[in-house]
Motif scaffolding. Sequence first.
Motif, PDB file in Angstrom:
ATOM      1  N   GLN B 146      17.614 -38.364  48.562  1.00 23.01           N
ATOM      2  CA  GLN B 146      18.251 -39.461  47.732  1.00 23.01           C
ATOM      3  C   GLN B 146      19.031 -38.976  46.734  1.00 23.01           C
ATOM      4  O   GLN B 146      19.549 -39.694  45.999  1.00 23.01           O
ATOM      5  CB  GLN B 146      16.972 -40.524  47.286  1.00 23.01           C
ATOM      6  N   LEU B 147      19.080 -37.891  46.395  1.00 22.70           N
ATOM      7  CA  LEU B 147      19.929 -37.080  45.407  1.00 22.70           C
ATOM      8  C   LEU B 147      21.147 -36.720  45.879  1.00 22.70           C
ATOM      9  O   LEU B 147      21.164 -36.234  47.020  1.00 22.70           O
ATOM     10  CB  LEU B 147      19.133 -35.938  44.544  1.00 22.70           C
ATOM     11  N   ASP B 148      21.901 -36.757  44.971  1.00 19.04           N
ATOM     12  CA  ASP B 148      23.406 -36.379  45.520  1.00 19.04           C
ATOM     13  C   ASP B 148      23.840 -34.991  44.568  1.00 19.04           C
ATOM     14  O   ASP B 148      24.609 -34.949  43.661  1.00 19.04           O
ATOM     15  CB  ASP B 148      24.618 -37.532  45.246  1.00 19.04           C
ATOM     16  N   ALA B 152      19.423 -30.461  45.610  1.00 18.22           N
ATOM     17  CA  ALA B 152      18.499 -31.397  45.797  1.00 18.22           C
ATOM     18  C   ALA B 152      16.929 -30.999  45.722  1.00 18.22           C
ATOM     19  O   ALA B 152      16.231 -31.212  45.130  1.00 18.22           O
ATOM     20  CB  ALA B 152      18.879 -32.436  46.544  1.00 18.22           C
ATOM     21  N   THR B 199      17.997 -35.517  38.170  1.00 15.00           N
ATOM     22  CA  THR B 199      19.642 -36.131  38.014  1.00 15.00           C
ATOM     23  C   THR B 199      20.320 -35.510  36.866  1.00 15.00           C
ATOM     24  O   THR B 199      21.272 -35.829  36.585  1.00 15.00           O
ATOM     25  CB  THR B 199      19.378 -37.875  37.828  1.00 15.00           C
TER      26      THR B 199
END
Lengths: 201, 201
Positions: B146-148, B152, B199
């Motif tokens: 889910q992380l960009d 990650a 993030t």
Amino acid sequence: MTDTGARRRGRPPRAESADTRDRILAAAREEFSERGYEKSTVRGIAKAAGVDSALVHHYFGTKEQVFAAAVEVAVAPALDAPDAVADAPLDQVGERLTRFMFGVWENPTTRMPLLAVVRSAVNNETAAAVFRRLVAAQLLRRIAAQLDAPDAELRAELAAAQLVGTAMLRYVIKVEPLASVDVERIIARVAPVVQGHLTGP
Amino acid sequence: MTDTGARRRGRPPRAESADTRDRILAAAREEFSERGYEKSTVRGIAKAAGVDSALVHHYFGTKEQVFAAAVEVAVAPALDAPDAVADAPLDQVGERLTRFMFGVWENPTTRMPLLAVVRSAVNNETAAAVFRRLVAAQLLRRIAAQLDAPDAELRAELAAAQLVGTAMLRYVIKVEPLASVDVERIIARVAPVVQGHLTGP
């Protein structure tokens, strides 16, 4: 010559005694590391060190005391951390402490006894108590004492939690990519977090 | 009535079979928790569950497979974390994940099997491999997905390291004051760190 012979029959000379102690502690670390605290015995440690059980009891006392002594030697380098950290300006404490910890873990000689300590402490209440007394009381309180904050001990423990957790996943559970990535990449990410716990808002 | 009697002599009906599976898994968690992976046996698990060893093998296979099944049930609530986290706006991911993890650890019902898993994984390579497969592959990769960010997975693992380390010191080693402090005080300090790992810059 006669003198040496006479001494050998009585109490061992100091150098020999220190050597025997070291041999017993090395055997103890090996035993605790391989078998864990509960399954380890003073008899087994004595046998591996090539001495009589009575001598282990004479030098160290009970199994718990042998464990405490073995742990103390194992974490001795880490117990210097507060001194290493004390020399640093307050805004470099996180980096210093993080480098110090990874230095101990990355060195195979100190990693093995540390693994033994962690494994035993996770599985046995007596071993956990020894770990608490040495690491919490000696290491963390000394770091906390250098901080000027009301919750200094909690801060030191949460900083330690990041370091302990990273060591667990990298060296014990070996989760990838964390287990293989260059240690400098980890330090670059972890040091600011440790710093934040210790001196952040 | 005749039908039920006939079925009882053959393969157990589905409901009964699910009940037996649950009983075996509960016995397995108890056994792995108390004795650790290495000392646990399929025979001991079967005995505690009141069934024959052959039935344990029939349902689950080898000891490693029984362990994997027991772990999967134990960490099942935690495996929902990515879904819980997925619903959150990206700037609340740290808080969500942290609350989720402490929710599992603070609940005595889920804490015990988690402790069993951690203890076994720290002490045994087979158990560690099961832990890696389940937690790393299923939980952390799903969060990382889910992380960009190019790193990650490493980010997710370092966030997990903070959570794992805090749980270790609070619930396993029980270092004070961390072990007794209100969990909300911990969450307030840990959630921003987890968020930062996931993030941050």
